[in-house]
Design a protein around this motif. Structure first.
Motif, PDB file in Angstrom:
ATOM      1  N   THR A  24      -2.738  -2.898  -9.830  1.00 14.95           N
ATOM      2  CA  THR A  24      -2.941  -1.839  -8.850  1.00 14.95           C
ATOM      3  C   THR A  24      -4.417  -1.505  -8.702  1.00 14.95           C
ATOM      4  O   THR A  24      -5.144  -1.410  -9.691  1.00 14.95           O
ATOM      5  N   GLN A  50       0.823  -1.200   0.000  1.00 17.05           N
ATOM      6  CA  GLN A  50       0.000   0.000   0.000  1.00 17.05           C
ATOM      7  C   GLN A  50       0.860   1.254   0.000  1.00 17.05           C
ATOM      8  O   GLN A  50       1.980   1.263   0.527  1.00 17.05           O
ATOM      9  N   ARG A  89      -1.316  -2.935 -14.272  1.00 16.24           N
ATOM     10  CA  ARG A  89      -0.348  -2.510 -13.254  1.00 16.24           C
ATOM     11  C   ARG A  89      -0.544  -3.231 -11.935  1.00 16.24           C
ATOM     12  O   ARG A  89       0.104  -2.897 -10.947  1.00 16.24           O
ATOM     13  N   TYR A  98      -6.966   1.357  -6.715  1.00 11.18           N
ATOM     14  CA  TYR A  98      -6.912   2.698  -6.163  1.00 11.18           C
ATOM     15  C   TYR A  98      -8.161   2.984  -5.340  1.00 11.18           C
ATOM     16  O   TYR A  98      -9.260   2.531  -5.656  1.00 11.18           O
ATOM     17  N   ARG A 117      -9.411   0.129 -10.542  1.00 15.21           N
ATOM     18  CA  ARG A 117      -8.243  -0.745 -10.637  1.00 15.21           C
ATOM     19  C   ARG A 117      -7.674  -0.708 -12.038  1.00 15.21           C
ATOM     20  O   ARG A 117      -8.387  -0.433 -13.011  1.00 15.21           O
ATOM     21  N   SER A 162      -3.183   3.658  -2.887  1.00  9.83           N
ATOM     22  CA  SER A 162      -2.887   2.632  -3.892  1.00  9.83           C
ATOM     23  C   SER A 162      -2.592   1.312  -3.213  1.00  9.83           C
ATOM     24  O   SER A 162      -2.076   1.275  -2.102  1.00  9.83           O
ATOM     25  N   CYS A 163      -2.876   0.248  -3.922  1.00 11.04           N
ATOM     26  CA  CYS A 163      -2.624  -1.106  -3.421  1.00 11.04           C
ATOM     27  C   CYS A 163      -2.093  -1.914  -4.602  1.00 11.04           C
ATOM     28  O   CYS A 163      -2.829  -2.148  -5.567  1.00 11.04           O
ATOM     29  N   VAL A 164      -0.832  -2.303  -4.539  1.00 10.27           N
ATOM     30  CA  VAL A 164      -0.186  -3.009  -5.636  1.00 10.27           C
ATOM     31  C   VAL A 164       0.013  -4.466  -5.253  1.00 10.27           C
ATOM     32  O   VAL A 164       0.592  -4.761  -4.199  1.00 10.27           O
TER      33      VAL A 164
END
Length: 125
Positions: free
Chosen positions: A78, A6, A76, A80, A72, A21-23
């Motif tokens: 990711t 995060q 990526r 959001y 999302r 963000s969360c990757v």
């Protein structure tokens, strides 16, 4: 093991906006849904938002509709969470979580197998 990293959060004033963000990294599953939860000091876990794999289905907690947006970008890995119109009561630690199961019961933390470490949001006057 899929990991969720995060970023974002921080300090804000009432009415401000923040992006979280969360990757996903590590062993990334072919499809997974993502949810955001938050925990305010001394309070229970609170569901914030969820999104399915395609992004075509989203859920937001009633108190956050019209202020928060989840999206999302699978290219990526990711997801959001856009926080608009922040209020002091939005101050909390925000966690993203991933589920590789079917997209249902999205408000239940037990549905999610993987969790980020949390990012703090503090809204002050």
């Amino acid at each position: 093991q899929m990991e969720l990293v995060q970023s974002g959060g921080g300090l804000a004033q009432p009415g401000d906006s923040l992006n979280l963000s969360c990757v996903a990294s590590g062993r990334i599953f072919n499809s997974y849904s993502i949810a955001w939860f938050r925990q305010c000091p001394g309070k229970e876990w609170e569901f914030v938002a969820a999104i399915n794999w395609s992004g075509g289905s989203t859920h937001l907690a009633d108190s956050m509709k019209g202020r928060f947006t989840i999206s999302r970008d699978n290219a990526r890995n990711t997801t959001y969470l856009r926080l608009n119109g922040l209020k002091p009561e939005d101050s909390a630690i925000y966690y993203c979580a991933a589920s590789v199961g079917p997209y249902h019961s999205v408000t239940q933390p037990t549905r999610y197998q993987f969790w980020g470490r949390g990012t703090r949001v503090t809204v002050f006057s």
